[in-house]
Design a protein around this motif. Structure first.
Motif, PDB file in Angstrom:
ATOM      1  N   MET A  40       4.804   5.592   4.071  1.00  0.00           N
ATOM      2  CA  MET A  40       3.862   5.255   3.005  1.00  0.00           C
ATOM      3  C   MET A  40       2.519   4.901   3.635  1.00  0.00           C
ATOM      4  O   MET A  40       2.465   4.147   4.602  1.00  0.00           O
ATOM      5  N   GLY A  41       1.472   5.467   3.095  1.00  0.00           N
ATOM      6  CA  GLY A  41       0.139   5.216   3.627  1.00  0.00           C
ATOM      7  C   GLY A  41      -0.268   6.189   4.711  1.00  0.00           C
ATOM      8  O   GLY A  41      -1.410   6.176   5.158  1.00  0.00           O
ATOM      9  N   ASN A  42       0.671   7.058   5.157  1.00  0.00           N
ATOM     10  CA  ASN A  42       0.302   8.036   6.179  1.00  0.00           C
ATOM     11  C   ASN A  42      -0.750   8.990   5.650  1.00  0.00           C
ATOM     12  O   ASN A  42      -0.725   9.390   4.485  1.00  0.00           O
ATOM     13  N   ASP A  43      -1.655   9.374   6.523  1.00  0.00           N
ATOM     14  CA  ASP A  43      -2.705  10.320   6.171  1.00  0.00           C
ATOM     15  C   ASP A  43      -2.128  11.709   5.995  1.00  0.00           C
ATOM     16  O   ASP A  43      -1.126  12.074   6.620  1.00  0.00           O
ATOM     17  N   VAL A  44      -2.804  12.499   5.152  1.00  0.00           N
ATOM     18  CA  VAL A  44      -2.459  13.903   4.950  1.00  0.00           C
ATOM     19  C   VAL A  44      -3.719  14.718   5.209  1.00  0.00           C
ATOM     20  O   VAL A  44      -4.768  14.458   4.617  1.00  0.00           O
TER      21      VAL A  44
END
Length: 148
Positions: A40-44
């Protein structure tokens, strides 16, 4: 933020990482088995290295036990005007080198993708909605052979 920065339990550190080296993926969890909260919160990003947003939620299909979608947040400023997108899990690739996800979509394509507001989530269990999302991203829904 990436999974190693969110790792409050130290499960991705591995023996070598404690000594300043690379994580030892032969021990414990790693890029093949990860805690949902750490994602959760990881960049894409996309293949053109454009920032597409970040993962806000991971949706589990409780009938099959599989991850169905990642909810991607894109646009807006400080949460205002932010649009959410259900992206099929199979449309995302974990980039372990850069510690982020990659989605094969341009910013323009994502801007025109079917999205929703945080106060008006779609019925993700609706088969026609599911088909539309998978068609848009070029993925196929998972069919559990036990349910066929």
């Amino acid at each position: 933020m990436n999974y190693q920065e969110r790792d409050s339990l130290g499960i991705y550190a591995g023996a070598n990482a404690l000594e300043g080296g690379a994580p030892d993926h032969d021990r414990g969890p790693g890029p093949h088995l990860m805690g949902a909260d750490t994602l959760m919160g990881n960049d894409v990003f996309n293949a053109q290295d454009e920032d597409l947003g970040d993962i806000k939620e991971i949706m589990l299909d409780m009938r099959t036990g599989r991850v169905a979608y990642a909810v991607l947040s894109f646009g807006g400023f400080l949460g205002m005007g932010e649009k959410l997108f259900a992206v099929p899990w199979d449309a995302l690739t974990l980039d372990t080198v850069n510690k982020r996800f990659v989605l094969d979509a341009s910013k323009d394509r994502l801007e025109s993708a079917p999205g929703f507001d945080k106060d008006a989530w779609p019925d993700m269990a609706d088969a026609s909605w599911e088909k539309g999302i998978h068609d848009y991203y070029g993925t196929k829904p998972y069919v559990d052979p036990r349910l066929s």
